[in-house]
Design a protein around this motif. Structure first.
Motif, short mmCIF file in Angstrom:
data_model
loop_
_atom_site.label_atom_id
_atom_site.label_comp_id
_atom_site.label_asym_id
_atom_site.label_seq_id
_atom_site.Cartn_x
_atom_site.Cartn_y
_atom_site.Cartn_z
N ALA A 122 1.30 -1.22 -0.14
CA ALA A 122 -0.05 0.28 0.07
C ALA A 122 1.11 1.56 -0.13
CB ALA A 122 -1.33 -0.38 1.32
N ASP A 123 2.05 1.60 0.70
CA ASP A 123 2.45 2.53 0.83
C ASP A 123 4.02 2.11 -0.59
OD1 ASP A 123 3.34 0.56 3.28
OD2 ASP A 123 4.65 1.72 3.27
N GLY A 124 3.86 1.47 -1.83
CA GLY A 124 4.43 1.36 -2.70
C GLY A 124 5.82 0.81 -2.65
N THR A 125 6.18 0.02 -1.30
CA THR A 125 7.74 -0.42 -1.24
C THR A 125 7.86 -1.93 -1.42
OG1 THR A 125 7.36 0.65 0.93
CG2 THR A 125 8.94 -1.80 0.46
N GLY A 126 8.36 -2.17 -2.70
CA GLY A 126 8.62 -3.35 -3.55
C GLY A 126 8.19 -4.48 -2.66
N LYS A 127 7.69 -5.59 -2.96
CA LYS A 127 7.35 -7.03 -1.81
C LYS A 127 8.82 -8.18 -2.53
CE LYS A 127 2.10 -6.43 -1.73
NZ LYS A 127 0.52 -7.07 -1.49
N LEU A 128 9.44 -7.38 -3.42
CA LEU A 128 10.51 -8.59 -3.46
C LEU A 128 11.75 -8.00 -2.87
CD1 LEU A 128 8.61 -9.82 -6.79
CD2 LEU A 128 8.58 -11.19 -5.23
N TYR A 129 12.18 -7.26 -3.76
CA TYR A 129 13.14 -7.02 -3.77
C TYR A 129 13.22 -5.35 -3.31
CZ TYR A 129 13.15 -9.70 -7.81
OH TYR A 129 13.20 -11.03 -8.31
N ARG A 130 14.05 -5.54 -2.22
CA ARG A 130 14.51 -3.74 -1.18
C ARG A 130 14.80 -2.60 -2.29
NH1 ARG A 130 16.07 -7.89 2.42
NH2 ARG A 130 18.18 -6.76 1.93
N GLY A 131 15.95 -3.45 -2.67
CA GLY A 131 16.48 -2.50 -3.77
C GLY A 131 17.56 -3.32 -5.18
N PHE A 132 18.13 -1.98 -5.52
CA PHE A 132 19.14 -2.39 -6.65
C PHE A 132 19.71 -3.75 -6.25
CE2 PHE A 132 22.82 -2.13 -9.16
CZ PHE A 132 22.60 -1.95 -10.68
N LEU A 133 20.87 -3.24 -5.21
CA LEU A 133 21.79 -3.80 -4.63
C LEU A 133 21.40 -5.81 -3.90
CD1 LEU A 133 24.28 -2.28 -2.94
CD2 LEU A 133 24.33 -3.81 -4.86
N ASP A 134 20.02 -5.65 -3.14
CA ASP A 134 18.90 -6.71 -3.26
C ASP A 134 18.18 -7.56 -4.17
OD1 ASP A 134 17.83 -8.29 -0.82
OD2 ASP A 134 15.73 -7.95 -2.34
#
Length: 179
Positions: A122-134
């Protein structure tokens, strides 16, 4: 209109390109309206401008690395391996550069696509990856390093001819201007 035709964020483009009917769907489907730029309107309404550009951290290094490799390999191949000044040297340099670009950009394409297309909460945070390095770490650990090279054939078929033609015409036009 929220978005002009030439400024569609890459996330919107990826969502719309991946979207299909549920019987054929692979991976997460965002189910945006597909007519024109309206696909981005839902993302914008839910997550604001930041939502439109989420995942771009994979695209920025892609362009930087791709451009550097493209020009460096073209110049090196053209000047070191082939007779200087010939059209064949320019063409061969472009071909070598096309392969190098595909090899270096494919991991960034895979990462960008995964970041853009992942489901979000709901707040737009990715459910699979936290970011580029993750994303890199998860792909490498679950699929091996070759997981970063999924689709390299399609990447080469798109970038190879583009690289060859772009560099060939750029080199010829540059020589015309210098003389």
């Amino acid at each position: 209109r929220v978005l002009s035709p030439g400024i569609v964020p890459p996330k919107v483009k990826t969502h719309l390109q991946a979207q299909t009917v549920s019987a054929m769907a692979v991976g997460h489907q965002h189910n945006h309206e597909v007519s024109g730029d309206r696909g981005g309107l839902g993302i914008y309404q839910q997550h604001g401008v930041v939502g439109l550009w989420r995942g771009v951290t994979g695209a920025v290094p892609r362009v930087a690395v791709g451009s550097a490799v493209q020009l460096a390999t073209f110049a090196s191949a053209k000047d070191w391996w082939f007779r200087k000044g010939s059209w064949a040297a320019v063409l061969a340099g472009g071909m070598v550069s096309g392969v190098a670009v595909a090899v270096t950009m494919t991991p960034f394409d895979v990462i960008s696509t995964r970041l853009y297309n992942q489901p979000v909460d709901a707040d737009g945070t990715g459910k699979l990856y936290r970011g580029f390095l993750d994303c890199i770490l998860q792909i490498s650990s679950k699929e091996g390093l070759l997981g970063l090279y999924k689709g390299i054939g399609a990447v080469y078929l798109r970038l190879g001819p583009h690289t060859v033609l772009s560099l060939f015409f750029w080199d010829k036009l540059r020589n015309m201007v210098q003389h």
